[in-house]
Structure formats: structure tokens, C-alpha cells
Design a protein around this motif. Structure first.
Motif, PDB file in Angstrom:
ATOM      1  N   VAL A  24       0.858  -1.189   0.000  1.00 15.71           N
ATOM      2  CA  VAL A  24       0.000   0.000   0.000  1.00 15.71           C
ATOM      3  C   VAL A  24       0.892   1.236   0.000  1.00 15.71           C
ATOM      4  O   VAL A  24       1.756   1.393   0.859  1.00 15.71           O
ATOM      5  CB  VAL A  24      -0.925   0.021   1.229  1.00 15.71           C
TER       6      VAL A  24
ATOM      7  N   GLN B 152      -7.179   6.346   7.517  1.00 17.63           N
ATOM      8  CA  GLN B 152      -6.532   5.449   6.563  1.00 17.63           C
ATOM      9  C   GLN B 152      -5.811   4.310   7.269  1.00 17.63           C
ATOM     10  O   GLN B 152      -5.884   3.160   6.839  1.00 17.63           O
ATOM     11  CB  GLN B 152      -5.552   6.243   5.699  1.00 17.63           C
TER      12      GLN B 152
ATOM     13  N   VAL C   9      -6.411   0.218   6.833  1.00 15.83           N
ATOM     14  CA  VAL C   9      -5.351  -0.755   6.547  1.00 15.83           C
ATOM     15  C   VAL C   9      -5.302  -1.814   7.642  1.00 15.83           C
ATOM     16  O   VAL C   9      -5.143  -3.008   7.366  1.00 15.83           O
ATOM     17  CB  VAL C   9      -3.988  -0.061   6.398  1.00 15.83           C
TER      18      VAL C   9
ATOM     19  N   LEU D 127      -9.623   0.500   0.246  1.00 19.07           N
ATOM     20  CA  LEU D 127      -8.520   1.460   0.167  1.00 19.07           C
ATOM     21  C   LEU D 127      -8.930   2.703  -0.618  1.00 19.07           C
ATOM     22  O   LEU D 127      -8.649   3.838  -0.214  1.00 19.07           O
ATOM     23  CB  LEU D 127      -7.301   0.799  -0.490  1.00 19.07           C
TER      24      LEU D 127
ATOM     25  N   LEU E 115      -6.428   5.636  -0.712  1.00 21.90           N
ATOM     26  CA  LEU E 115      -5.191   4.861  -0.766  1.00 21.90           C
ATOM     27  C   LEU E 115      -5.203   3.939  -1.977  1.00 21.90           C
ATOM     28  O   LEU E 115      -6.260   3.620  -2.527  1.00 21.90           O
ATOM     29  CB  LEU E 115      -5.010   4.034   0.513  1.00 21.90           C
TER      30      LEU E 115
END
Length: 556
Positions: free
Chosen positions: A101, A112, A116, A153, A158
């Protein structure tokens, strides 16, 4: 009798340089890239492979095109390091993936990070590793789960795209950009422009090999600029004021080379243009025939820095660059551990996860801590740290205690501060030895047997010669390989490099006359060498300086 014809040197083989040799592919990777670009495989993952499973993926998508999507197949479990050189990639690979990532500039929000962490928990057996490229890597990813992971994501801004492959990888940036009191210039606008306006262009999606970038305006020179393909570091020009020095042609692996300065001053607004020019030179003149020579450093070494700058300015830039004096290198700590003042009166706090290892639950807990203290900006670093920005002075003690409680180290020992490792035998198909768990054990052993040091020391454990963990520029660099023990058994071990460094007088580590250490004896070896240093050092002498004058017997 020797004839004039027989004395004639053989014609040089074409290197696959597009501007010189044309675009005819000279190897399978180049053919595959020309047949169909790497990013094209994304839709096939969504429409076909995620529905039909791993067996439906054709080899040319699995490798190399999946790299463009930030995916590598990981190593099958329980395959010893001695098999690395004996088996083909298809025999070594498992039906699971490593997923990378991107955090360009090392920037991540608590939201974020939480996402993850949840992906790690739900799809990656709770694996999560911060890398020295400011990314996060996950393991045990199934192809069936990739579309949902991408959706999660994408919802928080992301991406995994171009996390790997023959493309510009994640752009390293100062983790304190825009806030540090000791900053020369904030490079954030340049990183944003490159990511937004340049990376999506197809012209940058087929390079000879990977391309690594770093941009920092911090006086600490905190992005390992000496070992990047292109790097911009902050300078104060005597006439033009704050801007950047540009370095090109750095890299490690089996042919380590330090980047060289162009000797030019680059204003902030021209950084994206110069970056694009350097990438285009690599695209057009980089060596594509042999993969082990397909890095920019080989072209810079052959051309020389003067020719490189001339071609850049003449053929790839709108106007020449102004000359600049040599930039003084920062000899001090380049990491950001501890508490530091921001220019706005608040503080940033740098902490260390040991060798960058974390779990999905831990990432969620870290996001919770940030939210509790009103922190909206978290940063990763090339030294596998985490930074928390915009902290009020009144919160410093409580935040430090909360971060300690979730398994981070606010006051790590010099051993824990300076250790780094690659993925190693656990997941990597190129590795010969186990590294990450061994690095964690080594830190614990050094702390127990030596305590702490009053000087910095860097220790690097790398599973193979590729130097992902920067073996050649560490005080104690350990390159994994299969070695023979006293009983004639082939076991895991390390080639030792000592005294490597970046910063003032950068240099590559000294091999100790072919000295190798059996992995099970690594702790004893490190304790012995470090104690020899402590016993023999002169006032103010750093480890690497002692290595240069030490007897071989004290280094082995």
C-alpha cells in the motif's frame, strides 16, 4: 598469423536503449510489457481472477504484470533457504500475495491507518509491516479478496497501484514536511504534483526497471538520498534562496553506487519537471537487455554526471538549471525519534515499532490513540518509524504513555532504534535466511547482554544480496546466505559487512575477509564485536571509524 580482422573488437551488443537500439524487445519481460501494460491486469483481477481463483491467472499476469498492481506472490512456507537458488519462481511461490500500500511522502491519516488495520485483520492474517520505503506491506492476501480490499482502500484515498514493477515507486518524503522547525523548504507541493499529474501518464508505466524517488526539504536529509535513482534535498542557495540539490544514480544491491549531485539548483516549482526529465532519460536510454543492469545507476556511471546533466538540460528540460555549490551532508541522526518542536509551537512525536513489524489490531489501536488526542496526521519514515504531528505540549506525556501501551517504543535503545530487516525467508522468494523474527530476537539479546549504547549504531539483516535492508550502508550489515557449519552442515548464515554509512563521508561496509557468521551464533558475534568497540574506542569515535582501524581479529 593474426590478421587485422581477427584483432578487431567484437561489436558491442545492443543494450535495449530505446533512443539508440529501437524498441524491439530483447528479453521476455520487455516483450510482456510491450504486449500489454501492467496496469491492464487490474480489470482482469476484478472480472476474472477474483471469481475463478488463483489457478485462472496466466503466468504473464502473475509475474510481471501483477507487480504494477502492488502484488507479489509470496514464498511457500517451509521451503528452506538452500532451495532458493535451486527452484524456479513458479516452484517457490505460494497461492497467496504480498500487497504493498503506497503512502507517498509517508503521509497517512488515522482513518486510513484504521482501514489498513482492518484489511490486515480481515484478509491478511493480521500481518502488517512498515517498510523503509514508507509503505505498508500485507501478507497472505487471496486473489478472491483483492477487489474488496481495493474498494476499501479507494474509499479513503489509498492505492496499491505501481507499488511494485518497472515504474516510479512510492515517492519518499520528509515525514515532517511543512511542520519541522529545522526545515529548509516544504517539498509537499512537488510530491503532490508528481503523484497527481505525472504518475497517471502511460509514458511512465514502462521503464527498464524500478525507479526510486525521494524528495525532502529537511536539514536532516531524512530520505536516504544517496541511494535513490533520483533525489531532491533542501538547500539554501546563496543567491536564489531555498530550493533543492538534485542527486541521480544511487542504488545498492550487488553493485552498490552512491548518487551524484548534478551540481544544479532546482527551485521548488521545477522539481516535477526535473523529476520527469530524469525518468524520461531512464526510459529512453536505460539498459533493457539485462535485468541486472537495468537501473539508472549504470547509465549514470557510464555517461558521467556532466553528460547526464547536459542531456537532461538540452533534451528534456524547458530551460537550463543554475549552478549550485556542493551541499554539505548532515552527519547527525536522520531519524525523527523523540519529541521535537514544530514551527507553529506544537510538537511532533516519533516512535519505533521494532523492525517495522505490526499487526492489524495494533494499527487499529494506534488509530484509536491518535483520535483520542485529536491527531489527524501520522507519518511513516524511511527508518520504519511512526510520527504523530500537531501534538499539544500538555498532551506529550499522556500520548507517550498511550503509544507505549500499544506496543510502540517512545524511548527505544540505540539497538532498537537502529535495527532494520527485510521480509526474509518467511515470505520472500529470493531470501536465503530468516530475518525479521531474528532481528527482533537480536535486539532483545543485545539489550539484555550489553544494555544501551551512548552512540548510535545501525544493524541491518538482509535475506539475500539485494540489500532491501541497506546492508552495505549499516554499521553492522548482515547479508543472508547458506553457509557450512563446523560439522559440514548447510545452514542459515550471514556475510558480514562492517562500517557502512550514509551522511558524512558515506561509504559501503567493509567485508571482513569473507567472514561469515552462522545464524545461531549471530548474537554472540554482535556482542563480541560491539564490546571490542566499546573497549577500544577513542573519545568521540563512532563505530564505523573504529572499524577502519581495528584489527581483523577484533572484527571476527
Amino acid at each position: 598469423m593474426t590478421t587485422a580482422t581477427s584483432r578487431r573488437p567484437r561489436a558491442k551488443k545492443p543494450e535495449g536503449q530505446w533512443k539508440i537500439d529501437g524498441r524491439s524487445p530483447l528479453n521476455a519481460d520487455e516483450r510482456i510489457k510491450q504486449d500489454d501494460g501492467g496496469l491492464s491486469a487490474k480489470q482482469r483481477v476484478i472480472d476474472i481472477y477474483s471469481k475463478q481463483g488463483f489457478s485462472s491467472i496466466p503466468p504473464e499476469d502473475l509475474a510481471p504484470r501483477f507487480k504494477w498492481l502492488g502484488l507479489y506472490t509470496q514464498r511457500k512456507q517451509n521451503l528452506g533457504g538452500e532451495l532458493t537458488a535451486q527452484l524456479e519462481n513458479s516452484e517457490l511461490q505460494d497461492e497467496y500475495f504480498m500487497m504493498r500500500v503506497r503512502f507517498d511522502g509517508g503521509r497517512v491519516t488515522p482513518e486510513q491507518l484504521r482501514v489498513v488495520g482492518e484489511i490486515s485483520r480481515d484478509f491478511a492474517r493480521s500481518t502488517a509491516d512498515f517498510t523503509d520505503r514508507q509503505n505498508i506491506q500485507l501478507h497472505w492476501i487471496r486473489i478472491e479478496d483483492v477487489p474488496e480490499i481495493w474498494e476499501r482502500l479507494d474509499a479513503v484515498g489509498l492505492s496499491t497501484l505501481m507499488g511494485c514493477g518497472d515504474v516510479p515507486r512510492v515517492i519518499l518524503g520528509s515525514p515532517t514536511a511543512g511542520v519541522a522547525a529545522d526545515e529548509v523548504i516544504d517539498a509537499t507541493p512537488a510530491i503532490d504534483t508528481i503523484v497527481r499529474d505525472y504518475l497517471p501518464r502511460e509514458e511512465f508505466h514502462n521503464l527498464p526497471r524500478k525507479f526510486k524517488t525521494a524528495i525532502s526539504g529537511n536539514l536532516r536529509q531524512d530520505v536516504t538520498h544517496e541511494i535513490q535513482d533520483v533525489a531532491f534535498i533542501g538547500v539554501n542557495h546563496p543567491i536564489y534562496g531555498p530550493g533543492f540539490d538534485c542527486f541521480v544514480g544511487g542504488g545498492l544491491s550487488t553493485n552498490p553506487m552512491l548518487a551524484q549531485s548534478l551540481g544544479a539548483f532546482v527551485p521548488l516549482e521545477r522539481v516535477p519537471e526535473v523529476w520527469a526529465g530524469v525518468v524520461r532519460i531512464f526510459r529512453d536510454y536505460g539498459y533493457r537487455r539485462l535485468r541486472n543492469r537495468a537501473r539508472l545507476k549504470f547509465l549514470v556511471a557510464e555517461w558521467g554526471i556532466e553528460k547526464f546533466r547536459e542531456v537532461l538540460e538540452t533534451d528534456y528540460l524547458d530551460a537550463p538549471l543554475a549552478d549550485a555549490p556542493a551541499t554539505p551532508l548532515n552527519p547527525g541522526h536522520r531519524d525523527h525519534l523523540g519529541v521535537h518542536p514544530q514551527r507553529d509551537g506544537r510538537y511532533y512525536v516519533g516512535v519505533k515499532p521494532t523492525v517495522g513489524h505490526a499487526t492489524g489490531e495494533q494499527l487499529v489501536a494506534i488509530a484509536d490513540v491518535a483520535k483520542r488526542f485529536g491527531i489527524e496526521r501520522i507519518r511513516t519514515t524511511p527508518y520504519k518509524e511512526l510520527l504523530f504531528l500537531d501534538v499539544d505540549e500538555s498532551d506529550l506525556l499522556a500520548l507517550g504513555a498511550a503509544l507505549d501501551d500499544v506496543g510502540l517504543y517512545t524511548k527505544p535503545s540505540e539497538f532498537r532504534r537502529g535495527i532494520i530487516s527485510c521480509t526474509g525467508l518467511e515470505f520472500c522468494k529470493l531470501a536465503h535466511v530468516t530475518t525479521k523474527s531474528r532481528a527482533i530476537e537480536l535486539v532483545d539479546e543485545l539489550e539484555e547482554r550489553i544494555g544501551n549504547l551512548d552512540v548510535p549504531i545501525s544493524i541491518s539483516l538482509n535475506g539475500c544480496p539485494n540489500s532491501c535492508a541497506r546492508t552495505q550502508v549499516s554499521d553492522i550489515g548482515l547479508k543472508g546466505q547458506t553457509v557450512t557449519d563446523a560439522d559440514g552442515n548447510r545452514v542459515e548464515g550471514f556475510q558480514v559487512h562492517l562500517g557502512g554509512a550514509l551522511g558524512l563521508d558515506p561509504e559501503f561496509g567493509r567485508k571482513v575477509r569473507g567472514h561469515k557468521v552462522i545464524a545461531d551464533e549471530l548474537g554472540d558475534y554482535c556482542v563480541r564485536v560491539i564490546n571490542n568497540y566499546l573497549d577500544q574506542r577513542e573519545d568521540g569515535e563512532q563505530f564505523r571509524d573504529w572499524v577502519l582501524r581495528a584489527d581483523d581479529k577484533d572484527l571476527s
